[in-house]
Design a protein around this motif. Sequence first.
Motif, short mmCIF file in Angstrom:
data_model
loop_
_atom_site.label_atom_id
_atom_site.label_comp_id
_atom_site.label_asym_id
_atom_site.label_seq_id
_atom_site.Cartn_x
_atom_site.Cartn_y
_atom_site.Cartn_z
N UNK A 32 26.73 45.98 47.40
CA UNK A 32 26.23 45.75 45.23
C UNK A 32 27.60 46.02 44.39
N UNK A 33 28.70 46.94 44.17
CA UNK A 33 29.40 47.17 43.27
C UNK A 33 29.98 45.26 43.23
N UNK A 34 30.48 44.33 43.85
CA UNK A 34 31.29 43.05 44.43
C UNK A 34 29.64 42.27 44.32
N UNK A 35 29.32 42.54 43.99
CA UNK A 35 27.58 41.42 43.23
C UNK A 35 27.86 41.39 42.23
N UNK A 36 27.96 42.60 41.78
CA UNK A 36 27.29 43.44 39.86
C UNK A 36 29.30 42.35 39.34
N UNK A 37 30.33 42.84 40.66
CA UNK A 37 31.56 42.35 39.80
C UNK A 37 31.68 43.71 39.03
N UNK A 38 31.62 45.32 39.69
CA UNK A 38 32.44 46.11 39.52
C UNK A 38 33.31 46.78 40.44
N UNK A 53 40.07 37.48 43.34
CA UNK A 53 39.17 36.74 41.97
C UNK A 53 38.45 38.36 41.67
N UNK A 54 38.25 39.10 42.18
CA UNK A 54 37.34 40.31 41.93
C UNK A 54 37.61 40.70 40.29
N UNK A 55 36.96 41.04 38.95
CA UNK A 55 37.74 41.20 38.32
C UNK A 55 37.11 42.45 38.57
N UNK A 56 38.51 43.65 38.11
CA UNK A 56 37.75 44.86 37.93
C UNK A 56 37.90 45.35 36.39
N UNK A 57 36.43 46.49 36.37
CA UNK A 57 36.29 46.71 35.53
C UNK A 57 36.01 48.24 35.55
N UNK A 58 36.18 49.00 34.47
CA UNK A 58 35.76 50.42 34.58
C UNK A 58 34.38 51.31 34.38
#
Length: 519
Positions: A130-136, A176-181
Motif C-alpha cells: 500500500x505504501x509503495x503504491x501511494x509512494x509513501x 526510484x522510490x520518492x521518500x516522503x514524510x
Amino acid sequence: MSDLMKEGITIVEDLYKSREPVPEMKAIYFMTPTAKCVDAFICDFKLKPKYKAAYVYFTDYCSDELFNKMKQSCAKYIRICKEINISFLPQESQVFTCDNPGAFRSIYSPHCRQDKGKTLETLAAQIVTLCATLDEYPGIRYKKETVFDDTTLDNAKQLAALVDSKLAQHYEMDDNGKKKVRQLLIVERGFDPVTPILHELTYQAMAYDLVQIKNDTYKYKSKDGSEKEALLNENDELWVKLRHMHIAEVSEQIPKLVKEISATKKQPDSKILKYWFIYQQQKTVHLNLTEDCMGHFQKNVEKLCKAEQDLAVGSDVEGQKVKDPMRTLLPVLLHPHNTYDKIRAVLLYIFSINGTTEENLNKLIQHVKIEEDREFILNWKELGVPIISSSSLFSQRRSTRRDRSQEETYNLSRWTPVIKDIMEVSKDVHKGHVDPPVSLLHAPSARQKHKASSQDERRSGSRLIVFVLGGISYSEMRCAYQVTQSVKSCEVIVGSSHIVTPVELLDDIQHRPVSFLKD
C-alpha cells in the motif's frame, strides 16, 4: 470484463483450473508470489507451452528462490516479470483492506495462535505494498494496549516493527522510490470495543448491520415483484453522497441529489436518456434500502438505541451522568429482542463499568440464555478489554475523550468512534501542533526522518494512514472522510485486515474450532 476488453484482453481464466492451450496468444499472469502460484505458472510452460509468451505481474515482492525457480524452468517464455505492489484491496477511495477475515482468529483466538506470526508477516507485507503504491515512506506509530491483568498486548507493536523493517528493505531496493514524510498509525481492535457493536444510524453502517448485504450486493423486490440486485460501490454516485448521512436525512435527500447529479453531467443528447435511466435506477435502489433500514429501526432498533447511547456515552440526552448502568440495561433484557441485540447491550454495560464481577456476569449470561456460548462475552479479554473485575465496587473509568459538546448530533447518535479522536490527535501531532500523548503513539525503531517544513506541508498536503488490526467497522471508515473534510490539507486513509459488522465481530469473538468443541 468490459474494462479489460477495451485493453484487448479477451479471456480471463483461473490459474489453478484446467485450461485449453492457446499457443498463438500471449498471456498476462497476475498472481501472488507464492510457491503454489509459481508452480502452476511453471506447469503452463514446462512440457508443452500453453501460450506464446508470458507477461508476469506479482502483487508483491517475489523471493529470489521463487524467481530463480521460474527462471530455470521457463525463462525463454517470460517477456516481463514485475512486482506491482498491490497486495491489498482498495475498498473505497479512502479505505483499503487486506482481504483477510481469518486474521482476527489467527491473532486473537486462544485456539489459533500458532498462525499469528505468519499472519502478522503477511499483513505487514500487504501494508508495505500500500505504501509503495501511494509512494509513501511513513514514520510508523502504534497505540500501546494494556491488558486488564497488567500484561501488555503487543500485536500492534509487532506489526509496526515488521512494517518498519519491510519498508526499509523495500526502499533500499527501489532506487526510484520518492521518500516522503507521512504517518502510519497501527491500532488493535480492542482500542475501542464500543463502536463496532453499537447500532449505528448513518446509512452505510446501518444498512450493513440490519439488512442482508453480501459482497456489497443488496437484493430487493421491484414493484412488479421481481427480484433485483444492486452493487453498493463508488460507481453509484448516489451511494457515495448518501452513505455517511444520518438515516433521518437520507429519504428527503435522495430526489434532491438525483437532480443535482443529473445537472452536473453535461452529456450529448444521445446519452441523456441512458444516464437518466441509471439515476432513476439508483434512486429506486436507495428508496428501497432506506425503507428496509427504517423498517428494522421502527420494529426493534429504536428501543435499543437510547439505552445503547446512554451506556456508551455515560450520560443521557440531557447530559446527566448515568449513575446506575444496570437500570439502563434492564429494559433491554426484559424486552423480547433477539440474542445478538441482548449480547450487544450486555457488552456495552460491561464496557461502561470497566468489567463486572464473576457473579454478576453469570447472572447476565443466564438472563440472555447463552450459558453454552459465554465466549461471546468472555473472549473480549483476549483483545485486552476488561470483562471480569476483581472488585465488587464498579468504577466507571473512561479514557479522556475530545470535547464534542458543541457539535450538533442526533439524540440516538451521540457516540463518536474513538478512532476519530486518534485521527485528529495524530493529524495535529504530524503537523507539529501538539505533543503526542505517551499512551497513544510509540515508534517501533529509532529511525528518524526529515520533518517537512510548513511550506512543504502546504504545497503537498499531509496524509495519515490508520490501520486497525482485527477488523474495522463502517462507522470508523466514515471518520476518515469526516476528518479529511474538516481539515482539507490532511487526507486520512484507513485500512484493516477486513471490514466487520457487529454480528460478524461477535461470531469471530465467540468462535471455537471443531476440535475444541469435541474436547
